[in-house]
Design an enzyme around this catalytic site. Sequence first.
Site, PDB file in Angstrom:
ATOM      1  N   HIS A 204      32.490  -8.778  20.339  1.00 52.28           N
ATOM      2  CA  HIS A 204      33.665  -9.512  20.836  1.00 52.28           C
ATOM      3  C   HIS A 204      34.672  -9.904  19.759  1.00 52.28           C
ATOM      4  O   HIS A 204      35.727 -10.440  20.075  1.00 52.28           O
ATOM      5  CB  HIS A 204      33.225 -10.769  21.602  1.00 52.28           C
ATOM      6  CG  HIS A 204      32.783 -11.900  20.712  1.00 52.28           C
ATOM      7  ND1 HIS A 204      31.564 -11.913  20.072  1.00 52.28           N
ATOM      8  CD2 HIS A 204      33.408 -13.032  20.335  1.00 52.28           C
ATOM      9  CE1 HIS A 204      31.462 -13.021  19.350  1.00 52.28           C
ATOM     10  NE2 HIS A 204      32.568 -13.723  19.491  1.00 52.28           N
TER      11      HIS A 204
HETATM   12  C1  UD1 Z   1      35.663 -17.729  20.858  1.00 50.98           C
HETATM   13  C2  UD1 Z   1      35.699 -18.186  19.404  1.00 50.98           C
HETATM   14  C3  UD1 Z   1      34.672 -17.398  18.610  1.00 50.98           C
HETATM   15  C4  UD1 Z   1      33.292 -17.441  19.252  1.00 50.98           C
HETATM   16  C5  UD1 Z   1      33.408 -17.010  20.705  1.00 50.98           C
HETATM   17  C6  UD1 Z   1      32.070 -17.105  21.402  1.00 50.98           C
HETATM   18  C7  UD1 Z   1      37.892 -18.884  18.534  1.00 50.98           C
HETATM   19  C8  UD1 Z   1      39.035 -18.499  17.694  1.00 50.98           C
HETATM   20  N1  UD1 Z   1      36.999 -17.918  18.801  1.00 50.98           N
HETATM   21  O1  UD1 Z   1      36.074 -16.375  20.891  1.00 50.98           O
HETATM   22  O2  UD1 Z   1      34.577 -17.962  17.319  1.00 50.98           O
HETATM   23  O3  UD1 Z   1      32.447 -16.558  18.559  1.00 50.98           O
HETATM   24  O4  UD1 Z   1      34.354 -17.862  21.361  1.00 50.98           O
HETATM   25  O5  UD1 Z   1      32.091 -16.483  22.643  1.00 50.98           O
HETATM   26  O6  UD1 Z   1      37.814 -20.026  18.929  1.00 50.98           O
HETATM   27  N2  UD1 Z   1      37.955 -15.358  28.508  1.00 50.98           N
HETATM   28  C9  UD1 Z   1      37.554 -15.323  29.821  1.00 50.98           C
HETATM   29  N3  UD1 Z   1      36.805 -16.381  30.287  1.00 50.98           N
HETATM   30  C10 UD1 Z   1      36.472 -17.440  29.526  1.00 50.98           C
HETATM   31  C11 UD1 Z   1      36.913 -17.461  28.193  1.00 50.98           C
HETATM   32  C12 UD1 Z   1      37.636 -16.414  27.694  1.00 50.98           C
HETATM   33  O7  UD1 Z   1      37.832 -14.384  30.546  1.00 50.98           O
HETATM   34  O8  UD1 Z   1      35.785 -18.353  30.028  1.00 50.98           O
HETATM   35  C13 UD1 Z   1      38.726 -14.212  27.967  1.00 50.98           C
HETATM   36  C14 UD1 Z   1      40.222 -14.420  28.014  1.00 50.98           C
HETATM   37  O9  UD1 Z   1      40.807 -13.179  28.236  1.00 50.98           O
HETATM   38  C15 UD1 Z   1      40.530 -14.873  26.601  1.00 50.98           C
HETATM   39  C16 UD1 Z   1      39.516 -14.098  25.787  1.00 50.98           C
HETATM   40  O10 UD1 Z   1      38.355 -14.022  26.605  1.00 50.98           O
HETATM   41  O11 UD1 Z   1      41.843 -14.616  26.215  1.00 50.98           O
HETATM   42  C17 UD1 Z   1      39.183 -14.724  24.462  1.00 50.98           C
HETATM   43  O12 UD1 Z   1      38.731 -16.073  24.642  1.00 50.98           O
HETATM   44  P1  UD1 Z   1      38.888 -17.131  23.441  1.00 50.98           P
HETATM   45  O13 UD1 Z   1      38.245 -18.412  23.847  1.00 50.98           O
HETATM   46  O14 UD1 Z   1      40.295 -17.176  22.997  1.00 50.98           O
HETATM   47  O15 UD1 Z   1      38.092 -16.485  22.246  1.00 50.98           O
HETATM   48  P2  UD1 Z   1      36.655 -15.746  22.204  1.00 50.98           P
HETATM   49  O16 UD1 Z   1      36.887 -14.304  21.909  1.00 50.98           O
HETATM   50  O17 UD1 Z   1      35.821 -16.107  23.379  1.00 50.98           O
END
Ligand code: UD1
Length: 354
Positions: A204
């Site tokens: 991821h």
């Molecule tokens: C975040 C953390 C990362 C951690 C990871 C664990 C930051 C910068 N990154 O990354 O350090 O390793 O969490 O999983 O804080 N999305 C969904 N549903 C959700 C959450 C996210 O669909 O409940 C999708 C959305 O498209 C979103 C993308 O995942 O834009 C990324 O989510 P985000 O929370 O920004 O970062 P992670 O890649 O999850």
Amino acid sequence: MPMRILSVVGARPQFVKLAPIARAMSGRAEHLIVHTGQHYDALLSDVFFRDLGIPTPDYNLAVGSGSHGHQTAAMLSGLEDVLDSVRPDWVLVYGDTNSTLAAGLAAVKLHLPLAHLEAGLRSFNRRMPEEHNRVLTDHAADLLLAPTEVAMKHLADEGLAERSLLVGDVMTDVLYTVRDELLARPRPLPAGAVPGEFYVCTIHRPDNTDDPQRLASIVASLASLPKPVLLLAHPRLRELAARHGVALDQGAIRVLEPLAYPELVNAVLHSAGVVTDSGGLQKEAFLLRTLCTTIRPETEWTETVDLGWNQLVGQDLGTLAAAVRRPRPADDGAAPYGDGQAAGRVVAALLERG
Ligand code: UD1
């Protein structure tokens, strides 16, 4: 009056770290929980509260997804209001996500004492958003709760020794608890998985998902592995693969939803190995003495590599197939992540210094 401690969490790995802390706080402090809402899908959030017995958050800011700036700003603004009304004796932040940074900033601007759990980890890779989140939070915090000797050394190198305390790793606490429950009461593996005959895989990190060619190469390498690859697909991976036109269900790959925590531990325990770019999963594999191959040029959890249980595969994905087949190292019982009692030391440290 009991001390009032406010934990701020928002993303999946933070819920895991919160579980043993919430348990250790019980009866010793007034413990309030804020969920920023960074992760909101049930499989990334609610199931962890349910399975790990974490109390329902007292506040949920429901910020959701967004660019780094928008997401962090929304959290900062929401957290400032909560912190200002609660006025805790300590704000406790976890790990290295955008939720960590926002809560750290909100706390110090209000002159509230800030403790950072999992302080001192460094990848020295400034392309990682987490590296900025952890460095900035460490330098803002009043108390740095470090998981390892290596983390303590990084903090000392940055002039932060006086504020640092080695407590051990709280993910070890929860992992050992869940492992022991699984050994006492076995659970089924994901449908069709044969013990010892599959790899557990998660991908991821932006450096692996955001560039179409890099993602396509990783998927092709996973597809050609000699055993089935259970790819536990984070929503970010699915979204970027769809956008780049990269099919995930190729060759050896079986695409599954992210697993709840006990199911994940169970799968790792019975797998032939782990292939990942997650930080937590590298360590969980090590603690379960399962071989891990990490698709990144570096790791914060260097002990896993030094002890032979983790191998890094950076740009040259051609080495992945050989890496997953390497022999297991001898197990000398090394315990660089502590004894599974870190959360008690964290709570004691906060109570002593309040
Ligand atoms: C975040 C953390 C990362 C951690 C990871 C664990 C930051 C910068 N990154 O990354 O350090 O390793 O969490 O999983 O804080 N999305 C969904 N549903 C959700 C959450 C996210 O669909 O409940 C999708 C959305 O498209 C979103 C993308 O995942 O834009 C990324 O989510 P985000 O929370 O920004 O970062 P992670 O890649 O999850």
